[in-house]
Design a protein around this motif. Structure first.
Motif, PDB file in Angstrom:
ATOM      1  N   LEU A 241       1.447  16.463   7.140  1.00  0.00           N
ATOM      2  CA  LEU A 241       2.049  16.781   8.432  1.00  0.00           C
ATOM      3  C   LEU A 241       2.443  18.252   8.433  1.00  0.00           C
ATOM      4  O   LEU A 241       3.516  18.620   7.966  1.00  0.00           O
ATOM      5  CB  LEU A 241       3.287  15.904   8.682  1.00  0.00           C
ATOM      6  N   PRO A 242       1.560  19.120   8.933  1.00  0.00           N
ATOM      7  CA  PRO A 242       1.871  20.549   8.911  1.00  0.00           C
ATOM      8  C   PRO A 242       3.046  20.867   9.835  1.00  0.00           C
ATOM      9  O   PRO A 242       2.977  20.640  11.040  1.00  0.00           O
ATOM     10  CB  PRO A 242       0.577  21.206   9.413  1.00  0.00           C
ATOM     11  N   VAL A 243       4.111  21.313   9.243  1.00  0.00           N
ATOM     12  CA  VAL A 243       5.327  21.628   9.994  1.00  0.00           C
ATOM     13  C   VAL A 243       5.625  23.114   9.837  1.00  0.00           C
ATOM     14  O   VAL A 243       5.752  23.612   8.720  1.00  0.00           O
ATOM     15  CB  VAL A 243       6.527  20.798   9.482  1.00  0.00           C
ATOM     16  N   GLN A 261      10.916  13.954   9.879  1.00  0.00           N
ATOM     17  CA  GLN A 261       9.585  14.159   9.314  1.00  0.00           C
ATOM     18  C   GLN A 261       9.048  12.860   8.704  1.00  0.00           C
ATOM     19  O   GLN A 261       7.878  12.516   8.872  1.00  0.00           O
ATOM     20  CB  GLN A 261       9.619  15.253   8.247  1.00  0.00           C
ATOM     21  N   ARG A 262       9.911  12.154   7.978  1.00  0.00           N
ATOM     22  CA  ARG A 262       9.485  10.889   7.363  1.00  0.00           C
ATOM     23  C   ARG A 262       9.085   9.868   8.442  1.00  0.00           C
ATOM     24  O   ARG A 262       8.097   9.141   8.296  1.00  0.00           O
ATOM     25  CB  ARG A 262      10.615  10.316   6.493  1.00  0.00           C
ATOM     26  N   GLU A 263       9.849   9.855   9.512  1.00  0.00           N
ATOM     27  CA  GLU A 263       9.551   8.926  10.612  1.00  0.00           C
ATOM     28  C   GLU A 263       8.188   9.239  11.233  1.00  0.00           C
ATOM     29  O   GLU A 263       7.357   8.333  11.423  1.00  0.00           O
ATOM     30  CB  GLU A 263      10.652   9.039  11.678  1.00  0.00           C
ATOM     31  N   VAL A 264       7.942  10.503  11.531  1.00  0.00           N
ATOM     32  CA  VAL A 264       6.676  10.901  12.162  1.00  0.00           C
ATOM     33  C   VAL A 264       5.503  10.694  11.205  1.00  0.00           C
ATOM     34  O   VAL A 264       4.426  10.243  11.608  1.00  0.00           O
ATOM     35  CB  VAL A 264       6.744  12.369  12.638  1.00  0.00           C
ATOM     36  N   ALA A 265       5.716  11.004   9.928  1.00  0.00           N
ATOM     37  CA  ALA A 265       4.664  10.785   8.926  1.00  0.00           C
ATOM     38  C   ALA A 265       4.296   9.307   8.856  1.00  0.00           C
ATOM     39  O   ALA A 265       3.127   8.939   8.702  1.00  0.00           O
ATOM     40  CB  ALA A 265       5.120  11.289   7.563  1.00  0.00           C
ATOM     41  N   GLY A 266       5.306   8.448   8.976  1.00  0.00           N
ATOM     42  CA  GLY A 266       5.065   7.010   8.984  1.00  0.00           C
ATOM     43  C   GLY A 266       4.216   6.583  10.172  1.00  0.00           C
ATOM     44  O   GLY A 266       3.334   5.732  10.059  1.00  0.00           O
ATOM     45  N   HIS A 267       4.466   7.192  11.330  1.00  0.00           N
ATOM     46  CA  HIS A 267       3.671   6.898  12.526  1.00  0.00           C
ATOM     47  C   HIS A 267       2.222   7.342  12.334  1.00  0.00           C
ATOM     48  O   HIS A 267       1.293   6.664  12.785  1.00  0.00           O
ATOM     49  CB  HIS A 267       4.273   7.592  13.739  1.00  0.00           C
ATOM     50  N   ASP A 269       0.685   7.542   9.404  1.00  0.00           N
ATOM     51  CA  ASP A 269       0.105   6.597   8.446  1.00  0.00           C
ATOM     52  C   ASP A 269      -0.325   5.307   9.137  1.00  0.00           C
ATOM     53  O   ASP A 269      -1.371   4.727   8.816  1.00  0.00           O
ATOM     54  CB  ASP A 269       1.103   6.259   7.340  1.00  0.00           C
ATOM     55  N   GLY A 270       0.475   4.878  10.069  1.00  0.00           N
ATOM     56  CA  GLY A 270       0.193   3.626  10.754  1.00  0.00           C
ATOM     57  C   GLY A 270      -0.794   3.752  11.892  1.00  0.00           C
ATOM     58  O   GLY A 270      -1.089   2.769  12.578  1.00  0.00           O
ATOM     59  N   GLY A 271      -1.261   4.995  12.131  1.00  0.00           N
ATOM     60  CA  GLY A 271      -2.231   5.216  13.207  1.00  0.00           C
ATOM     61  C   GLY A 271      -1.626   5.100  14.588  1.00  0.00           C
ATOM     62  O   GLY A 271      -2.336   4.928  15.585  1.00  0.00           O
ATOM     63  N   ARG A 272      -0.295   5.175  14.666  1.00  0.00           N
ATOM     64  CA  ARG A 272       0.371   5.023  15.967  1.00  0.00           C
ATOM     65  C   ARG A 272       0.366   6.312  16.781  1.00  0.00           C
ATOM     66  O   ARG A 272       0.581   6.275  17.990  1.00  0.00           O
ATOM     67  CB  ARG A 272       1.806   4.528  15.758  1.00  0.00           C
ATOM     68  N   VAL A 273       0.143   7.441  16.110  1.00  0.00           N
ATOM     69  CA  VAL A 273       0.057   8.728  16.820  1.00  0.00           C
ATOM     70  C   VAL A 273      -1.052   9.567  16.200  1.00  0.00           C
ATOM     71  O   VAL A 273      -1.395   9.403  15.027  1.00  0.00           O
ATOM     72  CB  VAL A 273       1.381   9.527  16.761  1.00  0.00           C
ATOM     73  N   GLU A 274      -1.622  10.468  17.007  1.00  0.00           N
ATOM     74  CA  GLU A 274      -2.583  11.441  16.510  1.00  0.00           C
ATOM     75  C   GLU A 274      -1.804  12.656  16.004  1.00  0.00           C
ATOM     76  O   GLU A 274      -0.620  12.816  16.301  1.00  0.00           O
ATOM     77  CB  GLU A 274      -3.554  11.855  17.614  1.00  0.00           C
TER      78      GLU A 274
END
Length: 339
Positions: A241-243, A261-267, A269-274
């Motif tokens: 996740l380039p921040v 960051q952990r929350e967004v990275a999880g999304h 991983d789960g394919g919930r966001v591009e």
């Protein structure tokens, strides 16, 4: 006019002419801070104010530009973020108001955006953290560049201002006006960059505690109390996740950002966001965290974005006094040097 003020005027002439201002000082676009009151104050004091569009909708930007025009007859610009989903609508709003200068920040300009801005008749200023990108942007038709070092507040790159200036000014300063930014807190530094070929400078942190700034009293107090070492850069916790690092005063919000960051990275991983949406979520996080600090005064859990020049902010004072003091320091420095 003294020898020093004459030398300063001569060195700033190109940048001032490009901006249409009295002095070549570009106001750094700081979300929630660089709004109608501070922007108009900078322009009225002889500098060049810049509205921070940030995450504004086109309707909000429309209102902000109109409100700024009601407070000043001097030129000012608008800073647009390249990743904004409504970028082209925002460009249209700038065109509607005949904004003379648009500043693009936040990464490579998306396809068609440079042309869209140029078609409005506005002059385009872009940020470049590297020489290769600067040359590419110049070939693409940008009218001026800002080279901003890692000492700056808010989103930052990995290289210091002094190194960027040494590397880039000799290569590009004759082609387009170049404004140096990041960690500038005194006029002597301004004089130094002008001598190196800069057309002017961009300042943000020094204007936060201006009398005209709407920043909360708590926000201003945090600036006045802080030293340079209190302004630290955020840490990226996931390489996928380039921040873009953000420099702000150290507080509890650093831990909150790590959790985000952990929350967004999880999304991811789960394919919930591009990836693009993930980066936009991070940007919206910063906008909200900054608002909590700037507007609500929560300087513990909000983001107190500040450059390392924050240690040179000693008091609340009018914009005109800030600019006047810097110009006096720069003129005195130039007077002490050989022609």
């Amino acid at each position: 006019m003294t020898i020093g003020t004459e030398r300063l005027a001569r060195r700033m002439a190109r940048g001032a002419a490009f901006l249409g201002s009295e002095v070549a000082i570009l106001g750094g676009a700081m979300s929630w801070v660089s709004e109608r009151h501070l922007v108009s104050a900078i322009s009225n004091a002889g500098g060049f104010g810049v509205i921070a569009c940030g995450a504004m909708t086109p309707a909000l930007l429309d209102t902000e530009i109109a409100a700024t025009k009601a407070l000043t007859t001097k030129p000012f610009g608008v800073n647009l973020i390249t990743m904004h989903p409504d970028l082209f609508e925002l460009i249209a709003v700038c065109a509607k108001h005949q904004v003379g200068h648009v500043v693009l920040a936040g990464g490579l300009p998306p396809k068609g955006s440079i042309e869209a801005i140029k078609e409005t008749g506005a002059k385009l200023i872009a940020f470049s953290p590297a020489l290769a990108l600067a040359k590419k942007l110049i070939r693409s038709g940008v009218d001026a560049l800002v080279i901003e070092g890692m000492e700056a507040g808010g989103h930052i790159g990995p290289v210091s201002t002094s190194v960027l200036a040494q590397e880039m000014l000799p290569e590009i300063a004759e082609q387009v006006p170049v404004f140096v930014a990041g960690g500038i807190g005194r006029g002597e530094a301004i004089a130094g960059y002008l001598d190196m070929g800069a057309a002017g400078v961009q300042l943000g942190t020094l204007f936060v505690c201006a009398t005209e700034s709407i920043a909360h009293a708590n926000f201003k107090k945090a600036f006045i109390r802080a030293s340079a070492r209190d302004a630290i850069a955020s840490v990226q916790i996931d390489a996928r996740l380039p921040v873009i690092p953000v420099r702000a005063l150290k507080n509890a919000s650093s831990e909150l950002f790590t959790a985000k960051q952990r929350e967004v990275a999880g999304h991811l991983d789960g394919g919930r966001v591009e990836m693009a949406e993930a980066q936009l979520q991070i940007e919206h996080y910063w906008a909200g965290a900054l608002r909590r600090a700037v507007i609500d005064g929560d300087v513990e859990h909000g983001s107190v974005m500040a450059g390392q020049s924050v240690g040179m902010v000693k008091r609340e004072e009018p914009v005109a006094d800030i600019i006047g003091g810097l110009m006096a320091q720069a003129a005195a420095a130039l007077e002490a040097r050989a022609v």
